[in-house]
Design an enzyme around this catalytic site. Structure first.
Site, PDB file in Angstrom:
ATOM      1  N   ASP A 419       0.810  -1.326  -0.016  1.00  0.00           N
ATOM      2  CA  ASP A 419       0.206   0.014   0.019  1.00  0.00           C
ATOM      3  C   ASP A 419       0.828   1.275   0.038  1.00  0.00           C
ATOM      4  O   ASP A 419       2.009   1.262   0.347  1.00  0.00           O
ATOM      5  CB  ASP A 419      -0.839   0.089   1.258  1.00  0.00           C
ATOM      6  CG  ASP A 419      -2.171   0.844   1.132  1.00  0.00           C
ATOM      7  OD1 ASP A 419      -2.296   1.531  -0.005  1.00  0.00           O
ATOM      8  OD2 ASP A 419      -3.016   0.698   1.959  1.00  0.00           O
ATOM      9  N   GLU A 422       3.306   6.986  -2.175  1.00  0.00           N
ATOM     10  CA  GLU A 422       3.043   8.155  -2.946  1.00  0.00           C
ATOM     11  C   GLU A 422       3.548   9.405  -2.266  1.00  0.00           C
ATOM     12  O   GLU A 422       3.457  10.591  -2.714  1.00  0.00           O
ATOM     13  CB  GLU A 422       1.562   8.567  -3.368  1.00  0.00           C
ATOM     14  CG  GLU A 422       1.039   7.300  -4.171  1.00  0.00           C
ATOM     15  CD  GLU A 422       0.017   6.602  -3.068  1.00  0.00           C
ATOM     16  OE1 GLU A 422      -0.426   5.680  -3.570  1.00  0.00           O
ATOM     17  OE2 GLU A 422       0.336   6.850  -1.849  1.00  0.00           O
ATOM     18  N   ASP A 483      -8.808   3.835  -3.193  1.00  0.00           N
ATOM     19  CA  ASP A 483      -9.686   3.878  -2.086  1.00  0.00           C
ATOM     20  C   ASP A 483     -11.124   4.616  -2.546  1.00  0.00           C
ATOM     21  O   ASP A 483     -11.335   5.748  -2.482  1.00  0.00           O
ATOM     22  CB  ASP A 483      -9.379   4.892  -1.038  1.00  0.00           C
ATOM     23  CG  ASP A 483      -8.045   4.109  -0.235  1.00  0.00           C
ATOM     24  OD1 ASP A 483      -8.005   3.003  -0.629  1.00  0.00           O
ATOM     25  OD2 ASP A 483      -7.292   4.767   0.474  1.00  0.00           O
TER      26      ASP A 483
END
Length: 671
Positions: A419, A422, A483
């Site tokens: 996950d 960024e 998400d």
């Protein structure tokens, strides 16, 4: 004025403040042979440099512009052209022509202009408005207010031209009229212009593509500022890109040849994945989920345990929560005995509350600020304490993370969900000297490369289930679209983002069935599950329960039916996946990929072919009806969805809740 314009960034791209446009104004040929053409060039302000045109593959030309005196800095090339490609150069007084196997480029010398002859693609140079103001960014540079240079180039576009690719784009696959920044971001949803996955690979419906070799914030103006031209802007020390000729499928094959093949996920990864969700979890809860799945006979190959397998506040320490999971090894053995593979969550950040923070800080294992301190900041939107970013260019930090990944996998875990990734700030400084403006987009590759390397060593495959990526990230296998909210609008934008990723050389994508945020109502959950179970990869996951039996008997019966359909189609899906790896083409094929000359195919951006022979048209609104474009040929409906349909044709179809939105190409064999 829009609220999203002022939404906070985790790590925004660098601001570019132009001071002086400085296009190329003259060129002199210094060499022309089978290795290509080299020209000495001069800009309007007198800067000098070198423009090189070199054959890359039999249908692609490498274009490189580098000006003299530009400082060099640590950078990484992500494109590897073959070393043995040559070309034929024909020369006249005012023009050269480079001929490759299936590509020809004319180089007009005065004024300097390139033209891809097969599709009459012409470089845009001197284009002005009635006030004599330049309306394109011609081949050359712009000096910024801080003295740095940005490189750019522009080409004319046709009125009916469509643009695809550039990674995951929630606004839709066709990007004409948009300005797209290639900068991996926490998109904070799935209905905006920010994207977790950026790939500077642009695909045109006219028979060409462009691949930029950079890790900086490349930007594409696609008939946005000037409806008759498109531009690319690259804030790197040189402009280095590949001009590719061919159909969309041929261009994708060349992207594969230049950046490497996709990883074929192991066979079990194509079955359904079921998650306990982003919420507190325990060994007892996981065992109960597994027991219930097997008791009901619901198809499931992978059980995913999200962040809460670790201690709260210590996520990414890669250590089990001893209270919630007192015997991890015993749990994994029990689940394996029931036929489950196990997936665990991780990310590359370390909380300031972690017991390992002080050691990592002392050893210099975090990215640094320009002043030399460890960078810390919010990567969780204020919901959790500040974190630091592991500097994966530091051998010590990389070895530390490898060791923790290895220990978890060696205990019996099959795969990791990688996950985030960024959050590298533009002014961060890495151990290897690279600054954040170049490391930001590269970082997801470093993170997934590390995890994939250890996974291959321990588990025998290199699959990761990642959120962010850049050029070449197809080598990690699986990506999910981030998400999303539990809404019909997010279902549609998720579908479009997946098809955009298909156009970008990444064949294996998935999404959170039911959406990540919120709780879907039963009809939405069923339709999203049908979409998910007919996607390249499939996973039930969210912040609340996505267990199929929690949405009522009617919904459960419909989802169970779709899951069993997925199981029956697995041999076909796996064969098609292997073909995707071999060819570079996607597993979920957008309509425009195979029919770039049909206007209807470009409009049909909410449907796709799964492999060559299954037409999937997910329901993206309540009510069970939608418009579907049927490609040429005869299409046989799945049970309950009407009779055969001859294409090409649009039809408004009705799909009962219990029926999958699926049609089979007549004469095909999928079982």
């Amino acid at each position: 004025m829009h609220p999203r314009d002022s939404a906070p960034w985790v790590a925004p791209p660098p601001p570019l403040v132009p001071a002086l446009l400085d296009p190329l104004a003259g060129a002199r040929v210094t060499s022309a042979d089978e290795a290509g053409v080299t020209l000495d060039v001069r800009t309007a302000s007198g800067r000098t440099g070198t423009l090189r045109l070199r054959p890359a593959t039999d249908n692609s030309l490498r274009i490189t512009l580098r000006l003299d005196g530009v400082p060099t800095a640590p950078r990484v090339s992500l494109v590897t052209p073959p070393a043995d490609t040559g070309c034929l150069v024909e020369r006249s007084a005012d023009r050269l022509t480079l001929r490759l196997g299936s590509l020809a480029v004319d180089v007009h010398l005065s004024p300097l202009t390139l033209e891809l002859t097969e599709c009459h693609l012409l470089q845009a140079t001197d284009v002005s408005d009635p006030g004599d103001r330049t309306t394109v960014l011609p081949l050359g540079v712009t000096e910024l207010a801080d003295g740095q240079l940005v490189h750019h180039d522009s080409w004319f576009t046709e009125p009916d031209e469509h643009f695809y690719g550039l990674g995951e784009r929630f606004t839709g696959p066709d990007l004409r009229g948009q300005r797209v920044d290639c900068w991996v971001e926490d998109a904070q949803g799935s209905t905006g212009t920010r994207s977790y996955k950026a790939v500077p690979f642009l695909l045109s419906s006219r028979g060409y593509a462009v691949l930029v070799d950079t890790t900086t914030a490349a930007s594409f103006d696609l008939a946005h500022s000037n409806t008759g031209a498109w531009s690319l802007t690259v804030p790197d020390e040189e402009l280095d890109y590949y001009l590719i000729a061919g159909t969309p499928t041929e261009c994708l094959r060349t992207y594969r040849d230049l950046t490497g093949p996709a990883l074929l996920p192991p066979a079990w990864a194509f079955g359904p994945w079921i998650s306990g969700g982003f919420r507190p979890d325990s060994a007892a809860d996981v065992r109960e989920r597994g027991r219930r799945i097997r008791e009901l006979g619901f198809p499931c190959d992978v059980l995913h345990i999200d962040t809460y397998w670790q201690r709260p506040g210590c996520w990414s320490d890669m250590e089990w929560d001893g209270e919630a999971f007192p015997d991890p090894r015993g749990l994994l053995i029990d689940l394996a005995g029931q036929g489950f593979h196990v997936s665990l969550w991780t990310n590359p950040y370390l909380s300031v509350d972690s017991p390992h923070f002080a050691e990592a800080d002392r050893n210099g294992w975090f990215l640094r600020t320009p002043s030399g301190a460890s960078w810390t900041g919010q990567v969780w939107g204020g919901a959790h304490p500040d974190s630091a970013v592991l500097d994966l260019t530091h051998p010590g930090a990389a070895d530390w993370l490898r060791g923790r990944v290895r220990r978890v996998l060696a205990a019996g875990v099959s795969v990791l969900k990688t996950d985030f990734g960024e959050a590298v700030p533009v002014d961060a400084v890495a151990y290897n000297g690279m600054t954040g403006d170049r490391l930001h987009n590269l970082y997801p590759l470093l993170f997934n490369d590390l995890v994939a390397e250890v996974t291959r060593e321990v588990a025998g495959h290199g699959l990761t289930w990642g959120r962010s990526t850049w050029t070449g990230g197809q080598r990690h296998g699986a990506k999910w679209t981030g998400d999303s909210n539990a809404s019909w609008q997010d279902l549609a934008s998720t579908l479009r983002a997946g098809l955009s990723l298909s156009f970008s050389g990444h064949p294996f994508w998935s999404h959170d069935i039911g959406g990540f945020h919120g709780t879907p109502e039963p009809e939405l959950f069923v339709r999203w599950a049908q979409f998910g179970l007919l996607s390249p990869l499939t996973r039930f996951h969210g912040m609340t329960s996505r267990l199929p039996w929690d949405f009522g008997e009617e919904a459960y019966a419909a989802v169970l039916h779709a899951a069993r359909l997925r199981t029956g189609l697995l041999p076909y899906v796996r064969r098609s996946a292997a073909d995707a790896v071999r060819t570079g083409e996607p597993l979920a094929r957008p309509m425009a990929l195979d029919h770039p000359g049909r206007p209807d195919a470009h409009a049909a951006d909410l449907q796709y072919l799964l492999g060559p022979d299954l037409l999937v048209a997910p329901l993206y609104a309540p009510g069970g009806r939608r418009q579907v474009w049927f490609p040429p040929g005869e299409w046989l409906p799945y049970a309950g969805s009407g009779g055969p349909i001859d294409g090409p044709a649009w039809r408004r179809v009705r799909i009962p809740l219990a029926a999958a939105p699926l049609w089979l190409r007549a004469g095909a064999h999928v079982l």
